[in-house]
Design an enzyme around this catalytic site. Structure first.
Site, short mmCIF file in Angstrom:
data_model
loop_
_atom_site.label_atom_id
_atom_site.label_comp_id
_atom_site.label_asym_id
_atom_site.label_seq_id
_atom_site.Cartn_x
_atom_site.Cartn_y
_atom_site.Cartn_z
N GLU A 101 0.98 -1.03 -0.11
CA GLU A 101 -0.04 -0.13 0.02
C GLU A 101 0.82 1.20 0.03
O GLU A 101 1.69 1.35 0.80
CB GLU A 101 -0.91 0.07 1.35
N CYS A 114 3.10 8.71 1.36
CA CYS A 114 3.19 7.65 2.74
C CYS A 114 3.74 6.43 2.09
O CYS A 114 2.93 5.65 1.47
CB CYS A 114 1.73 7.79 3.45
N CYS A 121 3.56 -6.55 8.96
CA CYS A 121 4.35 -5.78 10.17
C CYS A 121 4.52 -6.92 11.19
O CYS A 121 3.21 -7.57 11.55
CB CYS A 121 3.74 -4.60 10.26
N CYS A 125 0.58 -3.58 16.44
CA CYS A 125 0.22 -2.74 17.49
C CYS A 125 -1.40 -2.87 17.27
O CYS A 125 -2.02 -3.31 16.22
CB CYS A 125 0.46 -1.18 16.59
N CYS A 128 -3.99 -1.12 14.59
CA CYS A 128 -3.27 -1.02 13.30
C CYS A 128 -3.80 -2.12 12.37
O CYS A 128 -3.81 -3.32 12.86
CB CYS A 128 -2.07 -0.82 13.32
N CYS A 346 -3.67 2.58 7.91
CA CYS A 346 -2.70 1.94 7.11
C CYS A 346 -3.01 0.30 7.01
O CYS A 346 -3.39 -0.16 8.13
CB CYS A 346 -1.53 2.08 8.13
#
Ligand code: SF4
Length: 356
Positions: A101, A114, A121, A125, A128, A346
């Protein structure tokens, strides 16, 4: 300088190489350095997608390069969403079938890209969407650089700023991120001061970033944005599971080291989650934590994601939080969310695409 090992390492991909490297590449393959400069121009100014389209090069050499397996390394756009505020979100496909993305965020004066540094990832988190999908792999230099060129093409204007705030933890892909910064800076005209690297923090990685940047780029003038999101260890661990192995005091000490190595103040990112970390006592505790340290706090309103019960903060809570920090002498700003109607958080677009 032998260029061949470098190219073999990156599957013979040219995007991401500097002008000097491309000249050396051409010379090594029996051509003049001028041919390398031509490739450079087509890569970064014209955004060429395949070697055969570089009409300035002799046809026989283009064919020879393709036969030898050299490629430009551009990604394929597979989805584009345009929000009512003209924020553009692209989903790009890599050669191995993964999706990346990237987002272009325009204002009158700026176009900020961005950028993602990894696919998925590992940091997990809680707030997220990327963290929910797990980690696939780090991106190679060309896959990072392509994102900026793809946004430039999609929006028909030159990006002015870059933020490494897309998918992934940049400090887990530090070599490729620094190489991409070099490329953005030297080859795509983005000054280092217009580049921001965002991290949730990993033990010892922040001072290492400063030292590596000085060694490899000669200076570290980009902004380091540390995702703090909580004013104390207990709450931070609940929001960022990896914080368990990195006490908030150590994180702050590393940020002080970063400031003394680079001379650049650190930005602290703080996502306001309704009724979780947005109360006045949190603002006071945050002021205690960062007060007196040359830094800047960026408040961000949470963007809801599927499967999590976090809420957006109320308007009054944002104001009150900001007022406390201002009264306590902390440099603070509030960044409104962009592209809310188009999966702005995100990792959401990739997540939706996978479901489809
Ligand atoms: S917020 Fe950043 S570091 Fe945390 S899971 Fe999402 S992409 Fe990873």
């Amino acid at each position: 300088m032998s260029i061949t090992p470098l190219l073999e390492e990156h599957q013979r991909v040219l995007l991401g190489l500097s002008e000097e490297e491309l000249q050396a590449f051409a010379v090594e393959l029996g051509q003049s350095a001028f041919r390398g400069r031509q490739i450079y121009d087509w890569l970064y100014n014209k955004g060429v997608r395949n070697l055969n389209a570089i009409s300035a090069l002799p046809k026989a050499w283009r064919e020879d390069l393709e036969q030898k397996g050299f490629t430009i390394g551009r990604l394929q756009e597979i989805k584009r969403l345009v929000a009512s505020d003209e924020t553009v979100k692209l989903l790009l496909a890599t050669d191995d079938g993964e999706n990346v993305e990237t987002v272009g965020i325009p204002t009158k004066q700026r176009l900020t890209v961005c950028i993602s540094s990894q696919i998925g990832c590992a940091m997990g988190c809680r707030f997220c969407a990327t963290g929910k999908g797990g980690f696939q792999r780090s991106l190679a230099i060309h896959e990072i650089v392509d994102q900026l060129i793809s946004v430039r093409e999609a929006m028909g204007r030159r990006p002015s700023h870059v933020v490494f705030m897309g998918m992934g933890e940049p400090l887990l892909n530090i070599d490729a991120v620094l190489s991409a910064i070099r490329c953005f800076n030297n080859d795509l005209g983005i000054g280092q001061r217009r580049i921001t690297v965002s991290t949730v923090g990993l033990p010892e990685a922040i001072p290492r970033l400063a030292e590596l940047a000085l060694k490899r780029l000669g200076r570290a003038q980009f902004t380091l944005a540390v995702s703090l999101h909580a004013p104390n260890q207990e709450l931070r661990e609940k929001l960022i599971p990896t914080a368990k192995s990195y006490p908030i005091r150590s994180l702050l000490a590393d940020c002080r080291d970063y400031l003394s190595i680079t001379g650049r103040r650190v930005s602290f990112e703080y996502i306001l989650l309704g009724d979780i970390n947005d109360r006045l006592e949190h603002a006071e505790a945050l002021a205690d934590l960062v007060g007196g340290f040359q830094s800047h706090v960026n408040l961000i309103s949470y963007n809801p994601i599927e499967g999590e019960k976090f809420k957006r903060p109320k308007f009054n809570a944002i104001n009150a939080f900001q007022n406390v920090l201002e009264r306590r002498g902390v440099a603070v700003s509030f960044r409104p969310s962009r592209g809310l109607d188009q999966s702005a958080a995100c990792g959401q677009l990739r997540h939706q695409h996978a479901k489809e």
